[in-house]
Design a protein around this motif. Structure first.
Motif, short mmCIF file in Angstrom:
data_model
loop_
_atom_site.label_atom_id
_atom_site.label_comp_id
_atom_site.label_asym_id
_atom_site.label_seq_id
_atom_site.Cartn_x
_atom_site.Cartn_y
_atom_site.Cartn_z
N ARG A 69 -7.81 -13.09 0.55
CA ARG A 69 -6.88 -13.67 1.53
C ARG A 69 -5.53 -12.98 1.51
O ARG A 69 -4.83 -12.94 2.51
CB ARG A 69 -6.69 -15.16 1.24
N ASP A 70 -5.14 -12.51 0.33
CA ASP A 70 -3.84 -11.88 0.16
C ASP A 70 -4.02 -10.41 -0.16
O ASP A 70 -5.13 -9.90 -0.22
CB ASP A 70 -3.06 -12.59 -0.96
N GLY A 71 -2.90 -9.75 -0.40
CA GLY A 71 -2.97 -8.32 -0.72
C GLY A 71 -3.04 -7.47 0.53
O GLY A 71 -3.14 -7.96 1.65
N THR A 72 -2.99 -6.16 0.31
CA THR A 72 -2.99 -5.22 1.43
C THR A 72 -4.23 -4.34 1.47
O THR A 72 -4.46 -3.62 2.43
CB THR A 72 -1.75 -4.30 1.35
N ASP A 73 -5.03 -4.38 0.40
CA ASP A 73 -6.20 -3.51 0.30
C ASP A 73 -7.34 -4.34 -0.29
O ASP A 73 -7.33 -4.67 -1.47
CB ASP A 73 -5.87 -2.32 -0.60
N HIS A 74 -8.32 -4.69 0.54
CA HIS A 74 -9.43 -5.56 0.13
C HIS A 74 -10.71 -4.74 -0.03
O HIS A 74 -11.13 -4.06 0.91
CB HIS A 74 -9.66 -6.65 1.17
N ARG A 75 -11.34 -4.84 -1.22
CA ARG A 75 -12.55 -4.05 -1.47
C ARG A 75 -13.56 -4.85 -2.29
O ARG A 75 -13.21 -5.82 -2.95
CB ARG A 75 -12.19 -2.76 -2.21
N VAL A 76 -14.83 -4.38 -2.25
CA VAL A 76 -15.92 -5.05 -2.95
C VAL A 76 -16.71 -4.04 -3.76
O VAL A 76 -17.04 -2.95 -3.26
CB VAL A 76 -16.86 -5.76 -1.96
N VAL A 77 -17.02 -4.40 -5.00
CA VAL A 77 -17.93 -3.62 -5.84
C VAL A 77 -19.20 -4.45 -6.01
O VAL A 77 -19.15 -5.58 -6.49
CB VAL A 77 -17.31 -3.31 -7.21
#
Length: 198
Positions: A69-77
């Motif tokens: 929901r927050d942050g500027t860079d959303h990623r998934v491993v």
């Protein structure tokens, strides 16, 4: 704007660090190394024991969405496949074709959500049958990932013939390694993960 990386690490017992007497697994050291690199990362380990790709596919999206929901860079491993290739009754828990179908769907969902993905395949096991199945699944997963331009870390091939890995698994429960084995996993995962995040 300062980069504020939020990284969800979704997987099974290896993601949870089962067997590591220090409790760090491979996720903890990877996140620590990224922070030491100067990356402002918030990591969310989302590993559950005994989960196959089918189980992970059912739960991953709402769990990740709640955390990105927050942050500027959303990623998934995504880290999966170990329970798919296990065969406790002489028959693998999930056929390879089904694993690949579900895996492709997860990558497509992540792409549609705007979340860049990174994948690790299953590690080798203590017995030859597990390792052979892990090697085959990992190679096939790599092809699916490559077709979608998603980076893939093969854990099976680099560790299959490594006596240090075999010793770490024997010292664990026969499936999960002790802390030494998780350090080996960290060494395999960290370089391509760093390159992906650079």
């Amino acid at each position: 704007m300062t980069r504020d990386l939020r990284l969800c690490l979704v997987g099974d017992s290896f993601t949870a660090g089962v067997g590591d007497e220090t409790g760090a697994g491979w996720v903890g050291p990877v996140l620590a190394a990224l922070r030491a690199d100067g990356t402002d990362v918030t990591g969310y380990p989302l590993g559950i024991r005994r989960e196959t790709s089918l189980d992970i596919a059912r739960r991953w999206y709402p769990e990740v969405r709640a955390r990105l929901r927050d942050g500027t860079d959303h990623r998934v491993v995504f880290s999966l496949g170990a329970n798919d290739v296990s065969a406790p009754a002489g028959r693998r828990r999930v056929p390879q074709e089904r694993t690949l179908e579900v895996f492709a769907g997860m990558l497509d969902e992540a792409h549609a959500a705007g979340w860049p993905a990174f994948v690790t395949g299953p590690p080798p096991g203590a017995d030859a049958g597990w390792t052979d199945r892990a090697l085959a699944l990992s190679a096939a997963m790599a092809e699916v990932a490559a077709s979608r331009a998603v980076p893939f870390a093969d854990l099976a091939a680099p560790l299959a013939g490594d006596p240090a890995w075999a010793e770490a698994v024997r010292a664990g429960d026969g499936v999960h390694p002790d802390a030494r084995g998780y350090r080996l996993l960290t060494d395999v995962v960290l370089p391509p993960l760093r390159a992906w995040l650079a």
